[in-house]
Design a protein around this motif. Structure first.
Motif, short mmCIF file in Angstrom:
data_model
loop_
_atom_site.label_atom_id
_atom_site.label_comp_id
_atom_site.label_asym_id
_atom_site.label_seq_id
_atom_site.Cartn_x
_atom_site.Cartn_y
_atom_site.Cartn_z
N LYS A 340 0.86 -1.19 0.00
CA LYS A 340 0.00 0.00 0.00
C LYS A 340 0.90 1.24 0.00
O LYS A 340 1.00 1.98 0.98
N HIS A 341 1.58 1.44 -1.12
CA HIS A 341 2.64 2.45 -1.18
C HIS A 341 2.10 3.87 -1.09
O HIS A 341 2.77 4.75 -0.53
N GLN A 342 0.94 4.13 -1.64
CA GLN A 342 0.40 5.48 -1.57
C GLN A 342 0.04 5.86 -0.13
O GLN A 342 0.29 6.99 0.32
N GLN A 343 -0.52 4.90 0.60
CA GLN A 343 -0.83 5.17 2.01
C GLN A 343 0.45 5.37 2.81
O GLN A 343 0.53 6.25 3.68
N ALA A 344 1.46 4.58 2.50
CA ALA A 344 2.74 4.72 3.19
C ALA A 344 3.35 6.09 2.91
O ALA A 344 3.83 6.77 3.82
N LYS A 345 3.30 6.51 1.65
CA LYS A 345 3.87 7.80 1.26
C LYS A 345 3.18 8.95 1.97
O LYS A 345 3.83 9.89 2.46
N ALA A 346 1.85 8.87 2.07
CA ALA A 346 1.10 9.94 2.73
C ALA A 346 1.49 10.06 4.20
O ALA A 346 1.65 11.17 4.74
N VAL A 347 1.69 8.92 4.86
CA VAL A 347 2.08 8.94 6.28
C VAL A 347 3.49 9.52 6.44
O VAL A 347 3.73 10.37 7.31
N VAL A 348 4.40 9.10 5.58
CA VAL A 348 5.79 9.55 5.70
C VAL A 348 5.90 11.04 5.38
O VAL A 348 6.67 11.78 6.03
N GLU A 349 5.19 11.53 4.38
CA GLU A 349 5.21 12.95 4.04
C GLU A 349 4.76 13.80 5.24
O GLU A 349 5.32 14.87 5.49
N LYS A 350 3.79 13.29 5.95
CA LYS A 350 3.30 14.00 7.14
C LYS A 350 4.40 14.07 8.19
O LYS A 350 4.60 15.11 8.84
N VAL A 351 5.14 12.98 8.37
CA VAL A 351 6.23 12.97 9.36
C VAL A 351 7.33 13.95 8.95
O VAL A 351 7.83 14.72 9.78
N VAL A 352 7.70 13.93 7.68
CA VAL A 352 8.76 14.83 7.20
C VAL A 352 8.35 16.29 7.36
O VAL A 352 9.17 17.15 7.72
N LYS A 353 7.09 16.58 7.12
CA LYS A 353 6.62 17.95 7.27
C LYS A 353 6.66 18.43 8.71
O LYS A 353 7.06 19.56 9.00
N SER A 354 6.27 17.54 9.65
CA SER A 354 6.22 17.93 11.06
C SER A 354 7.56 17.75 11.77
O SER A 354 7.84 18.40 12.78
N HIS A 355 8.42 16.86 11.23
CA HIS A 355 9.73 16.59 11.83
C HIS A 355 10.78 16.56 10.71
O HIS A 355 11.27 15.49 10.33
N PRO A 356 11.12 17.71 10.17
CA PRO A 356 12.02 17.76 9.01
C PRO A 356 13.41 17.20 9.25
O PRO A 356 14.14 16.91 8.29
N ASP A 357 13.80 17.04 10.52
CA ASP A 357 15.12 16.50 10.82
C ASP A 357 15.11 14.98 11.01
O ASP A 357 16.15 14.39 11.34
N ASN A 358 13.98 14.35 10.83
CA ASN A 358 13.89 12.91 11.03
C ASN A 358 14.49 12.19 9.82
O ASN A 358 13.88 12.09 8.76
N GLU A 359 15.72 11.69 9.99
CA GLU A 359 16.45 11.09 8.88
C GLU A 359 15.80 9.80 8.40
O GLU A 359 15.81 9.49 7.21
N GLN A 360 15.23 9.04 9.33
CA GLN A 360 14.59 7.79 8.94
C GLN A 360 13.39 8.05 8.04
O GLN A 360 13.18 7.36 7.03
N ALA A 361 12.62 9.07 8.36
CA ALA A 361 11.46 9.41 7.54
C ALA A 361 11.89 9.91 6.17
O ALA A 361 11.28 9.54 5.14
N LYS A 362 12.94 10.72 6.13
CA LYS A 362 13.42 11.25 4.85
C LYS A 362 13.92 10.11 3.95
O LYS A 362 13.67 10.09 2.74
N ALA A 363 14.63 9.15 4.57
CA ALA A 363 15.14 8.02 3.79
C ALA A 363 13.98 7.16 3.26
O ALA A 363 14.01 6.70 2.11
N LEU A 364 12.99 6.99 4.06
CA LEU A 364 11.83 6.19 3.66
C LEU A 364 11.05 6.88 2.54
O LEU A 364 10.59 6.24 1.60
N LEU A 365 10.97 8.21 2.61
CA LEU A 365 10.25 8.96 1.58
C LEU A 365 11.00 8.86 0.24
O LEU A 365 10.38 8.70 -0.81
N THR A 366 12.33 8.91 0.31
CA THR A 366 13.14 8.74 -0.89
C THR A 366 12.89 7.37 -1.52
O THR A 366 12.78 7.23 -2.74
N GLN A 367 12.80 6.36 -0.66
CA GLN A 367 12.53 4.99 -1.12
C GLN A 367 11.18 4.89 -1.82
O GLN A 367 11.03 4.12 -2.79
N LEU A 368 10.23 5.68 -1.37
CA LEU A 368 8.86 5.60 -1.90
C LEU A 368 8.66 6.40 -3.17
O LEU A 368 7.63 6.26 -3.84
N LYS A 369 9.59 7.26 -3.51
CA LYS A 369 9.43 8.09 -4.71
C LYS A 369 9.81 7.33 -5.97
O LYS A 369 10.59 6.41 -5.94
#
Length: 369
Positions: A340-369
């Motif tokens: 469910k990649h679109q749902q995963a992407k939506a959740v991770v984008e929210k994390v990156v927006k609220s916690h821009p320094d979260n490296e794990q979230a940024k790496a996961l978002l890159t993986q999903l693009k």
């Protein structure tokens, strides 16, 4: 079983197996725990939650209770939350606190005077209880005299070297459980490398028929007068089974909130969506953070898509209330496992927006693009 009855005033500061007409239970605690000069735990001891949960059951059912340990005196507990209701109740019981500060040496106990033994878990037992000869003797004698021998979590380690008069190990060909290898992998990272063995492995080596439920889910096994509980959430039920095995009808107690929560988690893992409504209608009865953490660990150790789906359900139910990036990232990883990649992407984008320094979230978002 015959009991020598002595005047109760002799035992104002201690419980004793030698007073009263009710069945008695010896609660065994590890003496391994040690604090440094700053009060920090440098050697693990016994699990206070398991002590207080079992004590609550035994006290409510009128048992005589004895606290005992290899060294006697006051044993050291692992870190615990004093605010939990069952711990508060114990700490407010002046008789119990006094007895805990002066436990009996196991070597001073007479098996002829003991109806039941209940070994409390914690990491400490893995270091001292399995090799304490007086405890091995006590357990063997009580068992062969048809008393009840029981333990919870790491407590069954006390049984691994106990031999009966016929030369066989106590646990040989018996159904037993205890803290599982999977649970050690999830929760035993600090002390596990220092163990001589893993409990599940050693019980199997001794010929036991090891049974288990899922990760940190309640499970109690009874084989004759041998009773074992898998983990801390099995404590109250294991203690209740001891009471029943002593010929008493157990008093019905309201389940502890964390035990009730984990019982519901077990239903989710077994039934999926069918169990959701019970949570939604009675949220106040459950520990939301415990549900969330269960979802994280269930996801980590899920073996198939069904287990992943049900772990994701736990995370979805608690996402808004917990509102933590760790939960969101785990939820996204669950969605990825379910494609469910679109749902995963939506959740991770929210994390990156609220916690821009979260490296794990940024790496996961890159993986999903």
């Amino acid at each position: 079983m015959y009991k020598l009855i002595l005047p109760t005033f002799l035992f104002a500061a201690n419980f004793t197996v030698y007073a009263g007409d009710a069945p008695n239970v010896v609660m065994v605690l590890s003496s391994h725990g040690k604090l440094d000069a700053n009060g920090e735990l440098v050697q693990p001891g016994y699990e206070f939650d398991e002590l207080s949960k079992a004590y609550r059951v035994f006290k409510a059912n009128g048992l005589d209770i004895t606290f005992a340990s290899p060294a006697g005196g006051k044993p050291v507990a692992d870190k615990f939350d004093e605010s939990k209701p069952y711990n508060q109740a114990f700490l407010q019981d002046t008789h119990a606190v006094s007895a805990l500060s002066a436990t009996y040496k196991i070597s001073t106990l007479d098996a002829d005077e003991v109806d039941a033994v209940f070994v409390v878990g914690g990491k400490g037992p893995m270091f001292d209880l399995h090799q304490h000869q007086p405890l091995q003797t006590l357990l063997a004698n009580v068992y062969e005299q048809k008393g009840v021998v029981s333990a919870v979590c790491h407590g069954p380690v006390a049984f691994v070297d106990v031999k009966l008069s016929n030369g066989q190990y106590l646990v040989a060909n018996k159904r037993v459980n205890g803290f599982t290898n999977q649970e050690e992998m999830a929760f035993g990272k600090k002390w596990r490398p220092h163990f001589d063995f893993l409990l599940e492995d050693k019980l199997k080596e001794r010929g036991a028929q090891f049974t288990q439920a899922g990760l940190m889910l309640k499970h109690v096994e009874k084989d004759g007068n041998l009773i074992t509980g898998q983990n801390p959430f099995s404590t109250a039920d294991a203690a209740t089974e001891v009471v029943r095995s002593l010929g008493l009808e157990p008093v019905k107690l309201e389940p502890n909130k964390d035990d009730k929560t984990m019982a519901w988690v077990a239903k989710i893992m077994a039934e999926g969506e069918q169990a959701v409504e019970a949570y939604l209608q009675n949220k106040q009865d459950y520990d939301t953070m415990l549900v969330a953490m269960s979802g994280i660990y269930q996801l980590q150790f899920a073996q198939n898509d069904t287990a992943v789906n049900r772990a994701v359900t736990l995370l979805e139910l608690t996402q808004k209330e917990v509102n933590h990036p760790m939960l969101d990232i785990n939820l996204a990883q669950g969605y990825i496992k379910l494609n469910k990649h679109q749902q995963a992407k939506a959740v991770v984008e929210k994390v990156v927006k609220s916690h821009p320094d979260n490296e794990q979230a940024k790496a996961l978002l890159t993986q999903l693009k």
